[in-house]
Design an enzyme around this catalytic site. Structure first.
Site: not given
Ligand SMILES: *Cc1c(COP(=O)(O)O)cnc(C)c1O
Length: 357
Positions: A100, A167, A191
């Site tokens: 990511w 993030d 999440k």
């Protein structure tokens, strides 16, 4: 149906009360007689949900006054582009700690000059780089606090000489964060904060407006801050479920309470991984994530992998197959996962060990 234990990496388990209340709202939203997905988002009933959701974010994370929270579409992946469009003028730095993080960097490189300041790819991202220096001339430094795929986590708020952007898709709302140390924090809700379909961004307002490029209206954070995330139709249903999830979190005592629960779950599972002769953890101990626990079969016992997967499945364990780039297993212990779920997985590992030694 037999009891199942959900360890999915995302979308993931959500609190049952949030699901139940959302089902009710789908039938009849706030006593209006209209389904949540048929209401106009320009009604006072909907405004109340948006206001409550924004306030809960601010309250739970103790977000300072000079920040705003916005709810957007497009997932964390679109934020990779948003960040570069809104903050990158001359040069940006990224901490490359996994897939990511790397995708975020790549997106910035499509907009301007961006480079990895440190990288942990040499050992398949099983640790967080340390001892690197952040150049003082960067427009911003970008980190991924929890590396969902590799099970590593930056567990403290780092000191950064330039605006820090994080993030936090997969560890938001699991630990106390000093928001004032960040220019921005963002993530996909799916999440820990809610279902897929909504993205949160927490932005210090005075960090914006420093780039000279034209920013398309929808990609400009100021548009969404000015219109309180209602410039266009917001993702009504995901926001509703997220609000219910935040209400649940507040009800059980907020961030400090959930952090204690999350830490206990993670330490229970890591202790078993370290004790059990059939398994070993893949992330360096000091960088282990409390959200995503990655492990593989011990050396010499690799042939048991598929057997353990089907054994665990027969015991009701769902979603423990590791990401293809790491292999093995990954148990995601997000906020709605309970100590009971973790204990069930641990028993399953112990039983499996007895069958094979
Ligand atoms: C899942 C994840 C993403 C991608 O999120 P999408 O909402 O699917 O775009 C980005 N970063 C991290 C750390 C993630 O765990």
């Amino acid at each position: 149906m037999a009891k199942v234990h959900v360890f999915n990496a995302g979308p993931c388990l959500l609190p049952q009360v949030a699901i139940d209340n959302s089902i009710e709202a789908l039938k009849d939203f706030a006593g209006t007689g209209v389904s949540l997905i048929s209401i106009s988002h320009r009604t006072k009933e909907w405004d109340a949900v948006m206001d409550e959701c924004r306030s809960l974010w601010k309250e739970l994370l103790r977000i300072p006054e000079d920040y705003e929270v916005v709810f957007l579409g497009g997932g964390a992946s679109l934020q990779f582009l948003y960040v570069a469009m809104n903050f990158l003028e001359k040069k940006a730095g990224y901490l490359d700690t996994g897939v990511w993080a790397h995708k975020a960097l790549k997106e910035a490189q499509g907009i301007g000059v961006a480079e990895a300041i440190a990288c942990s790819k040499d050992r398949n991202y099983c640790y967080i780089p340390k001892g690197y220096e952040i150049p003082a001339d960067l427009d911003y430094f970008h980190i991924t606090t929890n590396n969902t795929i590799y099970g590593t986590e930056i567990k403290t708020d780092i000191d950064c000489p330039v605006p820090l952007i994080a993030d936090m898709s997969s560890d938001i709302l699991s630990r106390r964060v000093d928001v004032s140390k960040y220019a921005m924090i963002y993530g996909g809700a799916q999440k820990n904060a809610g279902p897929a379909g909504v993205t949160f961004a927490i932005i210090r307002k005075d960090a914006l407006g420093k780039v000279s490029r034209y920013i398309p209206t929808m990609l400009d954070y100021r548009t969404h801050i000015d219109k309180l995330s209602m410039f266009n139709t917001p993702p009504v249903f995901p926001i509703f479920v997220m609000n219910e999830t935040l209400k649940w979190l507040k009800g059980i005592g907020g961030i400090d309470a959930i952090h204690a629960i999350d830490e206990k779950k993670a330490s229970t599972l890591y202790a078993e991984i370290d004790r059990n002769s059939l398994f070993r953890g893949t992330a360096d101990k000091e960088d282990r994530s409390i959200m995503n626990v990655c492990f593989v079969m011990a050396e010499g016992r690799e042939d048991l992998q598929d057997e353990f997967l089907s054994f665990a499945k027969s015991r009701g364990m769902i979603g423990i197959k590791g990401h293809r780039s790491v292999g093995g297993f990954r148990a995601s212990l997000y906020n709605a996962c309970t100590q009971e779920d973790v204990d069930a997985l641990v028993s399953c590992m112990q039983e499996f060990e007895k069958m094979h030694i």
